[in-house]
Design a protein around this motif. Sequence first.
Motif, PDB file in Angstrom:
ATOM      1  N   ALA A   1       0.779  -1.145   0.022  1.00 15.94           N
ATOM      2  CA  ALA A   1       0.177   0.004   0.042  1.00 15.94           C
ATOM      3  C   ALA A   1       0.776   1.333  -0.173  1.00 15.94           C
ATOM      4  CB  ALA A   1      -0.970   0.007   1.108  1.00 15.94           C
ATOM      5  N   ILE A   2       0.180   2.288  -0.449  1.00 18.45           N
ATOM      6  CA  ILE A   2       1.015   3.605  -0.562  1.00 18.45           C
ATOM      7  C   ILE A   2       0.097   4.555  -0.302  1.00 18.45           C
ATOM      8  CG2 ILE A   2       0.718   3.627  -3.004  1.00 18.45           C
ATOM      9  CD1 ILE A   2       3.607   5.177  -3.138  1.00 18.45           C
ATOM     10  N   SER A   3       0.322   5.631   0.669  1.00 18.75           N
ATOM     11  CA  SER A   3      -0.280   6.788   0.837  1.00 18.75           C
ATOM     12  C   SER A   3      -0.781   7.645  -0.273  1.00 18.75           C
ATOM     13  CB  SER A   3       0.041   7.542   2.030  1.00 18.75           C
ATOM     14  OG  SER A   3       1.426   8.184   1.642  1.00 18.75           O
ATOM     15  N   GLY A   4      -1.570   8.711  -0.194  1.00 18.49           N
ATOM     16  CA  GLY A   4      -1.891   9.536  -1.100  1.00 18.49           C
ATOM     17  C   GLY A   4      -0.604  10.348  -1.751  1.00 18.49           C
ATOM     18  N   SER A   5       0.163  10.981  -0.584  1.00 24.92           N
ATOM     19  CA  SER A   5       1.135  11.648  -0.943  1.00 24.92           C
ATOM     20  C   SER A   5       2.271  10.936  -1.521  1.00 24.92           C
ATOM     21  CB  SER A   5       1.661  12.258   0.287  1.00 24.92           C
ATOM     22  OG  SER A   5       2.306  11.474   1.220  1.00 24.92           O
ATOM     23  N   GLY A   6       2.232   9.440  -1.131  1.00 21.22           N
ATOM     24  CA  GLY A   6       3.482   8.500  -1.574  1.00 21.22           C
ATOM     25  C   GLY A   6       4.462   8.600  -0.593  1.00 21.22           C
ATOM     26  N   GLY A   7       4.232   9.301   0.718  1.00 21.70           N
ATOM     27  CA  GLY A   7       5.223   9.532   1.821  1.00 21.70           C
ATOM     28  C   GLY A   7       5.177   8.105   2.623  1.00 21.70           C
ATOM     29  N   SER A   8       4.288   7.490   2.537  1.00 19.03           N
ATOM     30  CA  SER A   8       4.285   6.108   3.477  1.00 19.03           C
ATOM     31  C   SER A   8       3.819   4.766   2.529  1.00 19.03           C
ATOM     32  CB  SER A   8       3.084   6.219   4.570  1.00 19.03           C
ATOM     33  OG  SER A   8       3.110   7.525   5.379  1.00 19.03           O
ATOM     34  N   THR A   9       4.610   3.950   2.739  1.00 26.52           N
ATOM     35  CA  THR A   9       4.269   2.660   2.318  1.00 26.52           C
ATOM     36  C   THR A   9       4.348   1.505   3.353  1.00 26.52           C
ATOM     37  OG1 THR A   9       6.805   2.341   1.982  1.00 26.52           O
ATOM     38  CG2 THR A   9       5.297   3.663   0.212  1.00 26.52           C
ATOM     39  N   TYR A  10       3.683   0.423   2.667  1.00 28.68           N
ATOM     40  CA  TYR A  10       3.864  -0.810   3.674  1.00 28.68           C
ATOM     41  C   TYR A  10       3.704  -1.893   2.814  1.00 28.68           C
ATOM     42  CZ  TYR A  10       2.793  -3.641   7.751  1.00 28.68           C
ATOM     43  OH  TYR A  10       2.778  -4.710   8.675  1.00 28.68           O
ATOM     44  N   TYR A  11       4.453  -3.098   3.090  1.00 23.96           N
ATOM     45  CA  TYR A  11       4.332  -4.068   2.380  1.00 23.96           C
ATOM     46  C   TYR A  11       4.223  -5.385   3.241  1.00 23.96           C
ATOM     47  CZ  TYR A  11       6.990  -1.382  -0.626  1.00 23.96           C
ATOM     48  OH  TYR A  11       7.396  -0.063  -1.553  1.00 23.96           O
ATOM     49  N   ALA A  12       3.602  -6.468   2.706  1.00 22.28           N
ATOM     50  CA  ALA A  12       3.433  -7.852   3.182  1.00 22.28           C
ATOM     51  C   ALA A  12       4.905  -8.281   3.384  1.00 22.28           C
ATOM     52  CB  ALA A  12       2.617  -8.864   2.403  1.00 22.28           C
ATOM     53  N   ASP A  13       4.944  -9.217   4.517  1.00 26.43           N
ATOM     54  CA  ASP A  13       6.404  -9.705   4.886  1.00 26.43           C
ATOM     55  C   ASP A  13       6.857 -10.286   3.731  1.00 26.43           C
ATOM     56  OD1 ASP A  13       5.544 -10.121   8.442  1.00 26.43           O
ATOM     57  OD2 ASP A  13       6.530  -8.334   7.603  1.00 26.43           O
ATOM     58  N   SER A  14       5.962 -11.139   3.030  1.00 29.87           N
ATOM     59  CA  SER A  14       6.304 -12.046   2.111  1.00 29.87           C
ATOM     60  C   SER A  14       7.014 -11.590   0.827  1.00 29.87           C
ATOM     61  CB  SER A  14       5.043 -12.967   1.541  1.00 29.87           C
ATOM     62  OG  SER A  14       4.301 -11.942   0.899  1.00 29.87           O
ATOM     63  N   VAL A  15       6.818 -10.159   0.754  1.00 27.30           N
ATOM     64  CA  VAL A  15       7.416  -9.405  -0.460  1.00 27.30           C
ATOM     65  C   VAL A  15       8.330  -8.290  -0.016  1.00 27.30           C
ATOM     66  CG1 VAL A  15       5.230  -9.916  -1.839  1.00 27.30           C
ATOM     67  CG2 VAL A  15       5.432  -7.528  -0.667  1.00 27.30           C
ATOM     68  N   LYS A  16       8.415  -7.739   1.107  1.00 30.83           N
ATOM     69  CA  LYS A  16       9.309  -7.033   1.767  1.00 30.83           C
ATOM     70  C   LYS A  16      10.769  -7.179   0.924  1.00 30.83           C
ATOM     71  CE  LYS A  16       7.877  -5.739   5.668  1.00 30.83           C
ATOM     72  NZ  LYS A  16       7.785  -5.928   6.971  1.00 30.83           N
ATOM     73  N   ILE A  17      11.265  -6.044   0.536  1.00 27.12           N
ATOM     74  CA  ILE A  17      12.670  -5.878  -0.127  1.00 27.12           C
ATOM     75  C   ILE A  17      12.675  -6.205  -1.374  1.00 27.12           C
ATOM     76  CG2 ILE A  17      15.299  -6.748   0.045  1.00 27.12           C
ATOM     77  CD1 ILE A  17      14.970  -7.230   3.042  1.00 27.12           C
ATOM     78  N   ARG A  18      11.707  -7.171  -1.758  1.00 26.23           N
ATOM     79  CA  ARG A  18      11.938  -7.571  -3.171  1.00 26.23           C
ATOM     80  C   ARG A  18      10.896  -6.663  -4.217  1.00 26.23           C
ATOM     81  NH1 ARG A  18       9.640 -12.301  -4.517  1.00 26.23           N
ATOM     82  NH2 ARG A  18       8.163 -12.487  -2.857  1.00 26.23           N
ATOM     83  N   PHE A  19       9.661  -6.279  -3.453  1.00 28.43           N
ATOM     84  CA  PHE A  19       8.607  -5.399  -4.058  1.00 28.43           C
ATOM     85  C   PHE A  19       8.877  -4.091  -3.609  1.00 28.43           C
ATOM     86  CE2 PHE A  19       5.389  -8.900  -5.156  1.00 28.43           C
ATOM     87  CZ  PHE A  19       6.309  -9.739  -5.691  1.00 28.43           C
TER      88      PHE A  19
END
Length: 126
Positions: free
Chosen positions: A47-65
């Motif tokens: 997910a990415i916030s409207g401004s792009g300033g915040s992101t969040y990743y599932a553990d399974s894809v973190k670092i790769r995506f």
Amino acid sequence: QVHLVESGGGLVQAGGSLRLNCAASGRTGTMGWFRQAPGKEREFVAAISGSGGSTYYADSVKIRFTISRDNAKNTVNLQMNSLKPEDTAVYYCAAGIPGRSWTKYYTSQGADFGSWGQGTQVTVSS
């Protein structure tokens, strides 16, 4: 509701990369990527916030995506590197319902997203 169209899926070998694109018909706030593999439930990817300033990743894809957005073009991208066979799924982009708390977007299994694209197939061969 905003209209969303995904593109960029395809067939790639394990270890390869793909870049998914989501084009929105208008301005959007928080955006997310989800995926659904055959016989499995839909799962949150990023997910990415409207401004792009915040992101969040599932553990399974973190670092790769990496999720990113270009608000001038109303697009959201998902750069996928080091792909694995278990990444095989239909990938959907979704527009968040305005006003929800940030944590709800990545914990509610998609319930806080109001518009969805048609999906794009990603297949990773071993």
